[in-house]
Design a protein around this motif. Structure first.
Motif, PDB file in Angstrom:
ATOM      1  N   HIS A   2       0.835  -1.193   0.000  1.00  0.00           N
ATOM      2  CA  HIS A   2       0.000   0.000   0.000  1.00  0.00           C
ATOM      3  C   HIS A   2       0.877   1.253   0.000  1.00  0.00           C
ATOM      4  N   TYR A   3       0.254   2.376  -0.382  1.00  0.00           N
ATOM      5  CA  TYR A   3       1.022   3.615  -0.464  1.00  0.00           C
ATOM      6  C   TYR A   3       1.656   3.988   0.867  1.00  0.00           C
ATOM      7  N   GLU A   4       0.964   3.701   1.957  1.00  0.00           N
ATOM      8  CA  GLU A   4       1.522   3.991   3.294  1.00  0.00           C
ATOM      9  C   GLU A   4       2.861   3.266   3.468  1.00  0.00           C
ATOM     10  N   ASP A   5       2.915   2.022   3.015  1.00  0.00           N
ATOM     11  CA  ASP A   5       4.148   1.237   3.102  1.00  0.00           C
ATOM     12  C   ASP A   5       5.244   1.811   2.197  1.00  0.00           C
ATOM     13  N   ILE A   6       4.834   2.289   1.035  1.00  0.00           N
ATOM     14  CA  ILE A   6       5.796   2.844   0.081  1.00  0.00           C
ATOM     15  C   ILE A   6       6.440   4.105   0.636  1.00  0.00           C
ATOM     16  N   LYS A   7       5.646   4.991   1.224  1.00  0.00           N
ATOM     17  CA  LYS A   7       6.219   6.235   1.763  1.00  0.00           C
ATOM     18  C   LYS A   7       7.199   5.941   2.893  1.00  0.00           C
ATOM     19  N   ILE A   8       6.878   4.964   3.729  1.00  0.00           N
ATOM     20  CA  ILE A   8       7.784   4.578   4.812  1.00  0.00           C
ATOM     21  C   ILE A   8       9.065   3.977   4.243  1.00  0.00           C
ATOM     22  N   LEU A   9       8.914   3.123   3.235  1.00  0.00           N
ATOM     23  CA  LEU A   9      10.069   2.500   2.598  1.00  0.00           C
ATOM     24  C   LEU A   9      11.014   3.542   1.996  1.00  0.00           C
ATOM     25  N   ILE A  10      10.463   4.515   1.307  1.00  0.00           N
ATOM     26  CA  ILE A  10      11.282   5.562   0.687  1.00  0.00           C
ATOM     27  C   ILE A  10      12.079   6.313   1.750  1.00  0.00           C
ATOM     28  N   LYS A  11      11.406   6.724   2.796  1.00  0.00           N
ATOM     29  CA  LYS A  11      12.057   7.490   3.860  1.00  0.00           C
ATOM     30  C   LYS A  11      13.129   6.661   4.569  1.00  0.00           C
ATOM     31  N   GLN A  12      12.802   5.416   4.904  1.00  0.00           N
ATOM     32  CA  GLN A  12      13.769   4.550   5.587  1.00  0.00           C
ATOM     33  C   GLN A  12      14.990   4.277   4.714  1.00  0.00           C
ATOM     34  N   ARG A  13      14.761   3.954   3.458  1.00  0.00           N
ATOM     35  CA  ARG A  13      15.869   3.625   2.559  1.00  0.00           C
ATOM     36  C   ARG A  13      16.768   4.848   2.350  1.00  0.00           C
ATOM     37  N   ARG A  14      16.162   6.013   2.206  1.00  0.00           N
ATOM     38  CA  ARG A  14      16.950   7.240   2.026  1.00  0.00           C
ATOM     39  C   ARG A  14      17.843   7.472   3.236  1.00  0.00           C
ATOM     40  N   ARG A  15      17.295   7.275   4.423  1.00  0.00           N
ATOM     41  CA  ARG A  15      18.073   7.473   5.653  1.00  0.00           C
ATOM     42  C   ARG A  15      19.189   6.435   5.777  1.00  0.00           C
ATOM     43  N   ILE A  16      18.902   5.176   5.414  1.00  0.00           N
ATOM     44  CA  ILE A  16      19.925   4.128   5.442  1.00  0.00           C
ATOM     45  C   ILE A  16      21.094   4.497   4.533  1.00  0.00           C
ATOM     46  N   LEU A  17      20.780   5.046   3.373  1.00  0.00           N
ATOM     47  CA  LEU A  17      21.812   5.434   2.410  1.00  0.00           C
ATOM     48  C   LEU A  17      22.505   6.736   2.794  1.00  0.00           C
ATOM     49  N   GLY A  18      21.950   7.441   3.771  1.00  0.00           N
ATOM     50  CA  GLY A  18      22.561   8.677   4.234  1.00  0.00           C
ATOM     51  C   GLY A  18      22.436   9.836   3.272  1.00  0.00           C
ATOM     52  N   ILE A  19      21.325   9.875   2.543  1.00  0.00           N
ATOM     53  CA  ILE A  19      21.135  10.999   1.618  1.00  0.00           C
ATOM     54  C   ILE A  19      19.948  11.840   2.080  1.00  0.00           C
ATOM     55  N   SER A  20      20.047  13.113   1.820  1.00  0.00           N
ATOM     56  CA  SER A  20      18.982  14.042   2.209  1.00  0.00           C
ATOM     57  C   SER A  20      17.855  14.008   1.174  1.00  0.00           C
ATOM     58  N   GLN A  21      16.762  14.635   1.531  1.00  0.00           N
ATOM     59  CA  GLN A  21      15.664  14.762   0.570  1.00  0.00           C
ATOM     60  C   GLN A  21      16.132  15.545  -0.657  1.00  0.00           C
ATOM     61  N   ASN A  22      16.946  16.558  -0.422  1.00  0.00           N
ATOM     62  CA  ASN A  22      17.468  17.354  -1.531  1.00  0.00           C
ATOM     63  C   ASN A  22      18.348  16.503  -2.441  1.00  0.00           C
ATOM     64  N   ASP A  23      19.206  15.670  -1.844  1.00  0.00           N
ATOM     65  CA  ASP A  23      20.052  14.774  -2.642  1.00  0.00           C
ATOM     66  C   ASP A  23      19.187  13.844  -3.491  1.00  0.00           C
ATOM     67  N   LEU A  24      18.169  13.268  -2.870  1.00  0.00           N
ATOM     68  CA  LEU A  24      17.288  12.355  -3.593  1.00  0.00           C
ATOM     69  C   LEU A  24      16.593  13.070  -4.749  1.00  0.00           C
ATOM     70  N   ALA A  25      16.172  14.297  -4.509  1.00  0.00           N
ATOM     71  CA  ALA A  25      15.529  15.083  -5.566  1.00  0.00           C
ATOM     72  C   ALA A  25      16.493  15.301  -6.732  1.00  0.00           C
ATOM     73  N   LEU A  26      17.716  15.684  -6.418  1.00  0.00           N
ATOM     74  CA  LEU A  26      18.699  15.935  -7.470  1.00  0.00           C
ATOM     75  C   LEU A  26      19.059  14.665  -8.232  1.00  0.00           C
ATOM     76  N   LEU A  27      19.293  13.592  -7.504  1.00  0.00           N
ATOM     77  CA  LEU A  27      19.703  12.334  -8.128  1.00  0.00           C
ATOM     78  C   LEU A  27      18.596  11.688  -8.965  1.00  0.00           C
ATOM     79  N   SER A  28      17.358  11.902  -8.560  1.00  0.00           N
ATOM     80  CA  SER A  28      16.243  11.301  -9.288  1.00  0.00           C
ATOM     81  C   SER A  28      15.624  12.257 -10.313  1.00  0.00           C
TER      82      SER A  28
END
Length: 70
Positions: A2-28
């Protein structure tokens, strides 16, 4: 998933990789507002958008269509 799971997954994975929201925006190549909306559950993203984010995060987006007769 479900979308709720997807949003949590995105946030958790980004934090595990040590990238900011801004980094993710730029890279994607997606706007920072969209990344923030994805993580807060306020977005209704297209599959192409999710795919770009998942690719950067090292995740794979798989779509499964279930027949009602299954």
């Amino acid at each position: 998933m479900h979308y709720e799971d997807i949003k949590i997954l995105i946030k958790q994975r980004r934090r595990i990789l040590g990238i900011s929201q801004n980094d993710l925006a730029l890279l994607s190549n997606i706007g920072l507002r969209t990344i923030k909306a994805l993580e807060s559950g306020k977005a209704n993203p297209r599959l192409a958008t999710l795919n770009k984010v998942f690719n950067v995060l090292g995740l794979e987006l798989i779509i499964r269509i279930k027949d009602i007769d299954e």
